[in-house]
Design a protein around this motif. Structure first.
Motif, PDB file in Angstrom:
ATOM      1  N   VAL A 120       0.838  -1.051  -0.037  1.00  0.00           N
ATOM      2  CA  VAL A 120      -0.097   0.111   0.111  1.00  0.00           C
ATOM      3  C   VAL A 120       0.973   1.313   0.038  1.00  0.00           C
ATOM      4  CG1 VAL A 120      -1.879  -1.311   1.292  1.00  0.00           C
ATOM      5  CG2 VAL A 120      -0.181   0.029   2.647  1.00  0.00           C
ATOM      6  N   ALA A 121       0.444   2.340  -0.359  1.00  0.00           N
ATOM      7  CA  ALA A 121       0.957   3.609  -0.162  1.00  0.00           C
ATOM      8  C   ALA A 121       0.326   4.549   0.681  1.00  0.00           C
ATOM      9  CB  ALA A 121       1.183   4.375  -1.700  1.00  0.00           C
ATOM     10  N   ILE A 122       1.074   5.319   1.454  1.00  0.00           N
ATOM     11  CA  ILE A 122       0.323   6.683   2.213  1.00  0.00           C
ATOM     12  C   ILE A 122       0.918   7.875   1.497  1.00  0.00           C
ATOM     13  CG2 ILE A 122      -0.161   4.948   4.043  1.00  0.00           C
ATOM     14  CD1 ILE A 122       2.281   6.120   5.525  1.00  0.00           C
ATOM     15  N   PHE A 123       0.250   9.034   2.233  1.00  0.00           N
ATOM     16  CA  PHE A 123       0.737  10.079   1.678  1.00  0.00           C
ATOM     17  C   PHE A 123       0.841  11.351   2.540  1.00  0.00           C
ATOM     18  CE2 PHE A 123      -3.925   9.738   0.697  1.00  0.00           C
ATOM     19  CZ  PHE A 123      -4.207  10.976   1.411  1.00  0.00           C
ATOM     20  N   GLY A 124       1.677  12.076   2.566  1.00  0.00           N
ATOM     21  CA  GLY A 124       1.834  13.347   3.283  1.00  0.00           C
ATOM     22  C   GLY A 124       2.312  14.454   2.282  1.00  0.00           C
ATOM     23  N   LYS A 133      -6.318  21.848   2.839  1.00  0.00           N
ATOM     24  CA  LYS A 133      -7.390  21.914   2.012  1.00  0.00           C
ATOM     25  C   LYS A 133      -7.595  20.566   1.524  1.00  0.00           C
ATOM     26  CE  LYS A 133      -7.569  26.295   0.812  1.00  0.00           C
ATOM     27  NZ  LYS A 133      -8.917  27.244   0.760  1.00  0.00           N
ATOM     28  N   ASN A 134      -6.420  19.504   1.500  1.00  0.00           N
ATOM     29  CA  ASN A 134      -6.597  18.276   0.770  1.00  0.00           C
ATOM     30  C   ASN A 134      -7.354  17.388   1.908  1.00  0.00           C
ATOM     31  OD1 ASN A 134      -6.502  16.337  -1.100  1.00  0.00           O
ATOM     32  ND2 ASN A 134      -4.394  15.845  -0.373  1.00  0.00           N
ATOM     33  N   GLY A 262      -3.035  16.191  -9.317  1.00  0.00           N
ATOM     34  CA  GLY A 262      -4.027  15.502  -8.802  1.00  0.00           C
ATOM     35  C   GLY A 262      -4.344  15.930  -7.355  1.00  0.00           C
ATOM     36  N   THR A 263      -5.326  15.350  -6.581  1.00  0.00           N
ATOM     37  CA  THR A 263      -5.661  15.517  -5.654  1.00  0.00           C
ATOM     38  C   THR A 263      -4.898  15.233  -4.372  1.00  0.00           C
ATOM     39  OG1 THR A 263      -7.960  15.234  -6.245  1.00  0.00           O
ATOM     40  CG2 THR A 263      -7.660  15.243  -3.852  1.00  0.00           C
TER      41      THR A 263
END
Length: 265
Positions: A120-124, A133-134, A262-263
């Motif tokens: 999996v991938a996570i994002f910061g 905003k996101n 992208g978002t």
């Protein structure tokens, strides 16, 4: 005779120049194809599930070692990824190919694992404005939210990749401080992410700004654990990738279907 000597000297100069440019580039580069997720997530017209499955399978058949298949996010926020479970369970997986998925929270992680995800991938974000905003929280709060995912992944034996958005600039806050990028990257790496993908989310980076940012991050996370994710909004994507390769980065994200920033990344 003089013309030939001049031509030979010119050719030798070109060879030396290109040899210098290529001298530090890694002998092997891994390409992480994110088109089925990052490339499609903002498309307004819903892509049929069957087309997504075929798309992923054809990308894998081309020899790509990693194809990011989908995103386990709420359909309310990203309608294009509404069929994530069906996509993940229906693709014919090739031996030796990894099919990671994006998971923004523990619920998404659990759905992904139940659907067969092994990575999996996570994002910061490296920008407070983008983070607010996101996902409506601060940078540190967003990273803290991933602790549950990291704990579950450790138990399940699931590999986790980390994304950092807005590593060069943010659409809300302007230029990003490379030291902030380094801090966020180190936090994700220390949590257990095996690889950190540095995303120029709005595509305003240049070789100079990319190099400065990677220099700062490499002081906190080994260059072998870094990847670049360069959007080509202003035609600088390839130049920025070359700059990263020259600094020793050996993992590059690609997207065959990407049109805009992208978002999430």
């Amino acid at each position: 005779m003089l013309a030939r000597l001049r031509l030979k000297a010119s050719a030798e100069t070109v060879v030396r120049r290109y040899s210098s440019i290529l001298s530090n580039i890694p002998k092997k580069v891994k390409v992480v194809e994110v088109g089925p997720r990052d490339g499609l997530q903002n498309e307004r017209v819903l892509v049929p599930t069957e087309a997504k499955i075929s798309f992923i399978e054809r990308l894998a058949a081309s020899g790509l070692p990693v194809v990011e298949a989908t995103s386990f996010v709420s359909p309310k926020w990203v309608p294009q990824m509404r069929d994530h479970t069906e996509v993940m369970q229906s693709i014919q997986k090739r031996p030796g190919t990894s099919y990671p998925v994006l998971t923004p929270n523990l619920k998404g992680y659990q759905q992904a694992v139940n659907a067969g995800a092994q990575e999996v991938a996570i994002f910061g974000a490296a920008s407070e404005g983008f983070s607010q905003k996101n996902i409506n929280c601060s940078i540190d709060e967003s990273i803290d939210r991933f602790q549950d995912i990291m704990a579950a992944a450790a138990v399940d034996g699931v590999r986790v990749r980390g994304y950092v958005s807005c590593v060069v600039a943010c659409p809300y806050d302007g230029p990003t401080d490379p030291q902030v990028v380094a801090r966020v990257s180190q936090k994700l790496f220390d949590m257990g992410c095996y690889e950190i993908s540095l995303g120029d989310t709005i595509g305003v980076g240049t070789p100079a700004t990319m190099s400065k940012m990677i220099d700062a991050v490499a002081e906190k996370v080994d260059i072998e654990n870094l990847a670049v994710h360069c959007h080509d909004t202003f035609g600088q994507g390839l130049a920025n990738i070359l700059a990263a390769l020259q600094m020793g980065v050996s993992v590059v994200d690609s997207s065959v279907s990407h049109k805009r920033w992208g978002t999430f990344t």
